[in-house]
Design a protein around this motif. Sequence first.
Motif, short mmCIF file in Angstrom:
data_model
loop_
_atom_site.label_atom_id
_atom_site.label_comp_id
_atom_site.label_asym_id
_atom_site.label_seq_id
_atom_site.Cartn_x
_atom_site.Cartn_y
_atom_site.Cartn_z
N ALA A 1 10.93 14.15 4.49
CA ALA A 1 10.77 13.39 5.71
C ALA A 1 9.50 14.00 6.41
N ARG A 2 9.26 15.30 6.43
CA ARG A 2 8.34 16.05 7.14
C ARG A 2 6.99 15.74 6.48
N GLN A 3 6.73 15.63 5.12
CA GLN A 3 5.58 15.21 4.58
C GLN A 3 5.27 13.76 4.79
N LEU A 4 6.29 12.99 4.78
CA LEU A 4 5.94 11.57 4.96
C LEU A 4 5.43 11.12 6.28
N TRP A 5 6.22 11.84 7.34
CA TRP A 5 5.59 11.45 8.70
C TRP A 5 4.49 12.16 8.70
N ARG A 6 4.00 13.33 8.21
CA ARG A 6 2.69 13.88 8.81
C ARG A 6 1.88 13.04 7.86
N THR A 7 1.95 12.66 6.64
CA THR A 7 0.85 12.29 6.00
C THR A 7 0.54 10.84 6.17
N SER A 8 1.50 10.07 6.91
CA SER A 8 1.27 8.66 7.12
C SER A 8 0.91 8.49 8.42
N LEU B 1 2.92 8.00 10.78
CA LEU B 1 4.02 7.23 11.20
C LEU B 1 5.33 8.17 11.75
N GLY B 2 6.25 7.42 12.36
CA GLY B 2 7.33 8.07 12.63
C GLY B 2 8.58 7.17 12.55
N PRO B 3 9.86 7.54 12.74
CA PRO B 3 10.88 6.64 12.66
C PRO B 3 10.79 5.34 13.66
N ALA B 4 10.32 5.38 14.56
CA ALA B 4 10.23 4.07 15.49
C ALA B 4 9.14 3.31 14.86
N ASP B 5 8.35 3.70 14.01
CA ASP B 5 7.22 2.66 13.57
C ASP B 5 7.81 1.95 12.25
N ARG C 1 5.87 -2.24 7.57
CA ARG C 1 6.07 -0.79 7.18
C ARG C 1 7.54 -0.44 6.56
N ALA C 2 7.59 -0.03 5.37
CA ALA C 2 8.99 0.14 4.86
C ALA C 2 9.13 1.80 4.41
N LEU C 3 10.01 2.34 4.47
CA LEU C 3 10.53 3.55 4.16
C LEU C 3 11.49 3.57 3.16
N VAL C 4 11.09 4.14 1.99
CA VAL C 4 12.15 4.00 0.70
C VAL C 4 12.44 5.77 0.46
N THR C 5 13.86 5.53 0.37
CA THR C 5 14.24 7.18 -0.05
C THR C 5 14.80 7.01 -1.58
N ALA C 6 14.96 8.23 -2.06
CA ALA C 6 15.39 8.52 -3.43
C ALA C 6 16.60 9.32 -3.65
N GLY C 7 17.15 9.50 -4.41
CA GLY C 7 18.69 10.13 -4.65
C GLY C 7 18.54 11.51 -3.99
N VAL D 1 0.70 -1.21 -0.01
CA VAL D 1 0.06 0.12 -0.07
C VAL D 1 0.74 1.31 0.03
N VAL D 2 0.45 2.00 -0.89
CA VAL D 2 1.28 3.53 -0.99
C VAL D 2 0.51 4.24 0.17
N THR D 3 1.24 4.44 1.43
CA THR D 3 0.50 5.08 2.35
C THR D 3 1.04 6.55 2.46
N ALA D 4 2.19 6.88 2.10
CA ALA D 4 2.66 8.28 2.07
C ALA D 4 3.59 8.15 0.96
#
Length: 382
Positions: free
Chosen positions: A271-278, A280-284, A362-368, A238-241
């Motif tokens: 990062a701010r957008q992902l945590w706010r819209t999902s 979730l936070g790093p601990a999740d 729950r997976a975080l993916v980052t880009a370049g 699922v694209v959660t954020a």
Amino acid sequence: MSARVAAIAGIGATEFSKDSGRSELRLAVEAVRAALDDAGLTPADVDGMVTFTMDTNPEITVAQACGMGELSFFSRVHYGGGAACATVQQAALAVAAGAAEVVVCYRAFNERSGRRFGSGVRHREPSAEGVALGWVMPYGLLTPASWVAMAAQRYLHTYGLTPQEAFGPVAVTARRHAATNPAAYFHGRPITLADHAASRWIAEPLRLLDCCQETDGGQALVVTTLERARDLPRPPAVVTAAAQGAGRGQEQMTGFHRGDLTALRESAVVARQLWRTSGLGPADIDVGIVYDHFTPFVLMQLEAYGFCGPGEAAGFVAADRLPLNTHGGQLGEAYLHGMNGIAEAVRQVRGTSPNQVPGAARALVTAGTGVPTSGLVLTADG
């Protein structure tokens, strides 16, 4: 964007090599067909395509070669590896808006046997985009490695670290995972900290093993509505954020005037957008797929996303506090501008990774980074 209306339903790739022996179009088609097979869909189901501005394979040409029909949505994202997660964002926005129902994201190139991005600046016509390079080229800063080395040197100085203790754990972690991933180019070939320290200098303080490899290959992803994905053979990711970001005064890897060279402002925006819209936070987060074009920027990303404080990321990685780049990353599996990292995040939430993290949901993916960038939070359904 906060979606949960879109999901990645299929992933597919070619083999990862140094000399594919075939065209970039053929690589793209092979990856797209593999992703559709994985999703249980056919080319006739596809009505949208997204890729990178750098890709040499036009959407309509790939569509024709794959046997697709009409397209109602097509899009490209700029800034090299910074585009990776944004391709999925574009696809998710399209299915959420009803502009398309099945969108394929793809990236294919002969980056080793063809055009080699790491070779840097050879000839550029004057352009608005190229102006910034004019301030650094006369001083010998001609390659991505040389540009990143400037920030890396400042990072080491600021936090009193050596290259081996700061960057070595990132390289060793990636190659450890690649060694147990049959799809990885460096399968069966782990390295030690001593190997890292003995590798040759590329642009001090970066050694060879601090730099991503060069790869021939292709990777594709199939994005559709979550509702439709639930009816397909594979568990949906699922694209959660999803988010894009550029910092104030952003340049492409040469923004040495931006103030603090030890921090990645574009990553902080995402990062701010992902945590706010999902919500979730790093601990999740159960697993982190962090874009590893160069080891120093892995550390800076972990800090920008809040997994640890400034200057603490080397210890964070060495302590193995977060499963990191479980496919081997671009240092160990393949350099596909980050698209293969998204595929690994899908495998993790499906439970099918060769280096599966137990219970990963729950997976975080980052880009370049060093350029305008993007990111994703992918989660298991339910």
